[in-house]
Write an enzyme that holds these catalytic residues in place. Structure first.
Site, PDB file in Angstrom:
ATOM      1  N   GLU A 135      35.293 -55.975  -2.082  1.00 22.34           N
ATOM      2  CA  GLU A 135      35.744 -56.931  -1.081  1.00 22.34           C
ATOM      3  C   GLU A 135      35.177 -58.301  -1.395  1.00 22.34           C
ATOM      4  O   GLU A 135      33.993 -58.443  -1.712  1.00 22.34           O
ATOM      5  CB  GLU A 135      35.324 -56.510   0.336  1.00 22.34           C
ATOM      6  CG  GLU A 135      35.825 -57.473   1.421  1.00 22.34           C
ATOM      7  CD  GLU A 135      35.425 -57.050   2.823  1.00 22.34           C
ATOM      8  OE1 GLU A 135      36.317 -56.943   3.674  1.00 22.34           O
ATOM      9  OE2 GLU A 135      34.238 -56.830   3.056  1.00 22.34           O
TER      10      GLU A 135
ATOM     11  N   ASN B 227      32.883 -53.916  11.019  1.00 24.09           N
ATOM     12  CA  ASN B 227      33.653 -54.933  10.317  1.00 24.09           C
ATOM     13  C   ASN B 227      35.094 -54.484  10.104  1.00 24.09           C
ATOM     14  O   ASN B 227      35.351 -53.329   9.762  1.00 24.09           O
ATOM     15  CB  ASN B 227      33.025 -55.226   8.951  1.00 24.09           C
ATOM     16  CG  ASN B 227      31.741 -56.024   9.065  1.00 24.09           C
ATOM     17  OD1 ASN B 227      31.252 -56.290  10.157  1.00 24.09           O
ATOM     18  ND2 ASN B 227      31.182 -56.405   7.933  1.00 24.09           N
TER      19      ASN B 227
ATOM     20  N   ASP C  16      29.301 -63.262   7.216  1.00 22.80           N
ATOM     21  CA  ASP C  16      29.357 -61.929   6.627  1.00 22.80           C
ATOM     22  C   ASP C  16      28.477 -61.849   5.370  1.00 22.80           C
ATOM     23  O   ASP C  16      27.746 -62.781   5.050  1.00 22.80           O
ATOM     24  CB  ASP C  16      30.816 -61.591   6.320  1.00 22.80           C
ATOM     25  CG  ASP C  16      31.087 -60.101   6.185  1.00 22.80           C
ATOM     26  OD1 ASP C  16      30.195 -59.303   6.518  1.00 22.80           O
ATOM     27  OD2 ASP C  16      32.188 -59.749   5.746  1.00 22.80           O
ATOM     28  N   HIS C  17      28.609 -60.750   4.639  1.00 25.70           N
ATOM     29  CA  HIS C  17      27.783 -60.417   3.468  1.00 25.70           C
ATOM     30  C   HIS C  17      27.302 -61.635   2.676  1.00 25.70           C
ATOM     31  O   HIS C  17      28.098 -62.403   2.157  1.00 25.70           O
ATOM     32  CB  HIS C  17      28.576 -59.528   2.507  1.00 25.70           C
ATOM     33  CG  HIS C  17      28.929 -58.200   3.075  1.00 25.70           C
ATOM     34  ND1 HIS C  17      28.172 -57.065   2.866  1.00 25.70           N
ATOM     35  CD2 HIS C  17      29.969 -57.809   3.853  1.00 25.70           C
ATOM     36  CE1 HIS C  17      28.728 -56.047   3.491  1.00 25.70           C
ATOM     37  NE2 HIS C  17      29.815 -56.460   4.100  1.00 25.70           N
TER      38      HIS C  17
ATOM     39  N   HIS D 142      29.913 -50.936   8.195  1.00 22.59           N
ATOM     40  CA  HIS D 142      30.736 -51.695   7.250  1.00 22.59           C
ATOM     41  C   HIS D 142      31.720 -50.747   6.574  1.00 22.59           C
ATOM     42  O   HIS D 142      31.530 -49.536   6.568  1.00 22.59           O
ATOM     43  CB  HIS D 142      29.865 -52.351   6.174  1.00 22.59           C
ATOM     44  CG  HIS D 142      29.031 -53.466   6.695  1.00 22.59           C
ATOM     45  ND1 HIS D 142      28.058 -54.089   5.940  1.00 22.59           N
ATOM     46  CD2 HIS D 142      29.002 -54.086   7.892  1.00 22.59           C
ATOM     47  CE1 HIS D 142      27.480 -55.037   6.651  1.00 22.59           C
ATOM     48  NE2 HIS D 142      28.028 -55.049   7.841  1.00 22.59           N
TER      49      HIS D 142
ATOM     50  N   HIS E 127      34.580 -50.385   1.188  1.00 20.74           N
ATOM     51  CA  HIS E 127      35.473 -51.513   1.432  1.00 20.74           C
ATOM     52  C   HIS E 127      36.828 -51.233   0.791  1.00 20.74           C
ATOM     53  O   HIS E 127      36.925 -50.532  -0.209  1.00 20.74           O
ATOM     54  CB  HIS E 127      34.907 -52.795   0.817  1.00 20.74           C
ATOM     55  CG  HIS E 127      33.757 -53.368   1.583  1.00 20.74           C
ATOM     56  ND1 HIS E 127      32.639 -53.868   0.955  1.00 20.74           N
ATOM     57  CD2 HIS E 127      33.553 -53.523   2.910  1.00 20.74           C
ATOM     58  CE1 HIS E 127      31.797 -54.319   1.873  1.00 20.74           C
ATOM     59  NE2 HIS E 127      32.331 -54.125   3.057  1.00 20.74           N
TER      60      HIS E 127
END
Length: 397
Positions: A179, A284, A106-107, A262, A223
């Protein structure tokens, strides 16, 4: 009814990833990607995929990988090692669940590139041994950097990934909220919406290298956890991205770009549907499954409160044992069951439920160690090694 996509079970890579994501785009569904921090959460995701006849994505975040490695491990490579540990677990177990899994990271912001480098190093070593990379795909999130730098770094890494056929996901435009230690709660609202020109500039830079990439274009995503309607999502902007690219490319495809969503928190079902219709192939999911995992544990504690106050002593008597209640396998399993149910909700909302026929193997039919090394020719290996050695010596002069 969508005809199932013809990809193998287990962790898929390369052309199979492309085939599955194209199948999703062409048939109007998306695949949920769940952040997993343990073998337990990964197993819950795979169990849900098997129950819902669906492909799935399992992804490691930087913080989640640190947790997988162990919070007490302070080694500089802990996050990369934790990601590898999760990947190896999923690779070992996925065939037993009989579903295809895209294994993703992920990110990754600019400050976290050493983590990305560590995972790529593992991919290269795994590729040399088995002919496929360890991970199916990786994400670079350089959206906080100027667009030119963001794209340039993505190009640099995509050139390393393309020979191993690793999918690249990149982000342009910023996802709001907070997040995993990344806080964009006070970001300029205009940066939450990516323009068609920005999206196409990414396409122009990456397409000459390969076609295995997707773009997370911001359209007000956030998020965290918010009530539906409390976030100003504008998924119709994604349609404009596709229309712009189609015109620029003179493409026969209505959706020439693979898009990613996202920050689904606060999204209504209609907004999710609009995004998927516009070519979103991945969404996500983290906050909702975190809650569901805890909620299963919480419900178990509430139901069995009187059996969880000591090792012995409960309503059945002062000497009655409570081991079967406080055994972690009891309450962790309840957490898993709750998470399985919530994962299924995401699969239904994204339309991927029923898009793959689960193929669980007959008991005992799979090898315990299911990795097959590539065949090596000792003479060729020796020549290659000698060439690298000589090249290294010449490079030092």
């Amino acid at each position: 009814m969508v005809a199932p996509c013809d990809v193998p079970v287990g962790v898929i890579t390369g052309d199979d990833v492309t085939k599955l994501l194209k199948h999703a785009k062409d048939n109007g569904y998306a695949i949920p990607a769940f952040n997993c921090t343990s073998s337990s959460t990964a197993n819950a995701v795979m169990e849900a995929a098997a129950k819902n006849n669906s492909p799935v994505m399992i992804q490691a975040s930087n913080g989640g990988a640190q947790f997988m490695a162990g919070k007490s491990i302070k080694d500089m490579h802990a996050c990369a090692v934790g990601s590898v540990a999760l990947a190896l677990h999923v690779r070992t177990m996925a065939p037993y669940y009989g579903i295809p899994v895209i294994l993703h990271s992920d990110h990754c912001a600019k400050k976290l590139l050493p983590w990305f480098d560590g995972m790529l190093e593992a991919d290269e070593a795994y590729f040399a041994q088995y002919g496929v990379p360890l991970f199916s795909s990786h994400m670079l999130d350089l959206s906080e950097e100027p667009d030119e730098e963001n794209i340039a770094i993505c190009v640099q890494y995509f050139k390393k990934m393309a020979p191993m056929k690793i999918w690249l996901e990149m982000e342009i435009g910023i996802t709001g909220g907070e997040e995993d230690g990344v806080n964009n709660e006070d970001i300029d609202p205009e940066k939450l919406y990516t323009s068609p020109e920005q999206v196409f500039s990414v396409y122009e830079a990456l397409a000459p290298i390969g076609d295995m990439f997707s773009i997370a274009a911001a359209f007000g995503n956030v998020h965290g956890v918010y009530k539906p309607g409390n976030v100003s999502l504008q998924p119709e902007r994604l349609v404009k991205h596709q229309e712009y690219a189609k015109a620029k490319l003179s493409s026969e495809e209505d959706k020439p770009i693979f898009l990613v969503m996202h920050g689904g928190s606060g999204s209504t079902d209609d907004e999710i549907k609009t995004a998927v219709t516009a070519g979103v192939v991945k969404m996500n999911v983290d906050t909702d499954t975190q809650w569901s995992y805890w909620d299963g544990c919480r419900a178990f504690i509430a139901e069995n409160h009187d059996y969880l106050q000591g090792q012995i002593g409960n309503p059945k008597g002062p000497d009655a044992p409570n081991k079967k209640f406080y055994d972690p396998r009891a309450w962790i399993r309840k957490a898993e069951e709750s998470m399985v149910a919530r994962v299924g909700v995401s699969m239904t909302k994204l339309g991927c439920k029923g898009t793959f026929t689960t193929k669980k193997p007959e008991s005992g039919s799979l090898p315990i160690w299911n990795f097959t090394p590539v065949a090596h020719n000792p003479i060729n290996d020796a020549l290659k090694g000698a060439g690298s050695f000589v090249g290294g010596l010449l490079g030092k002069k």
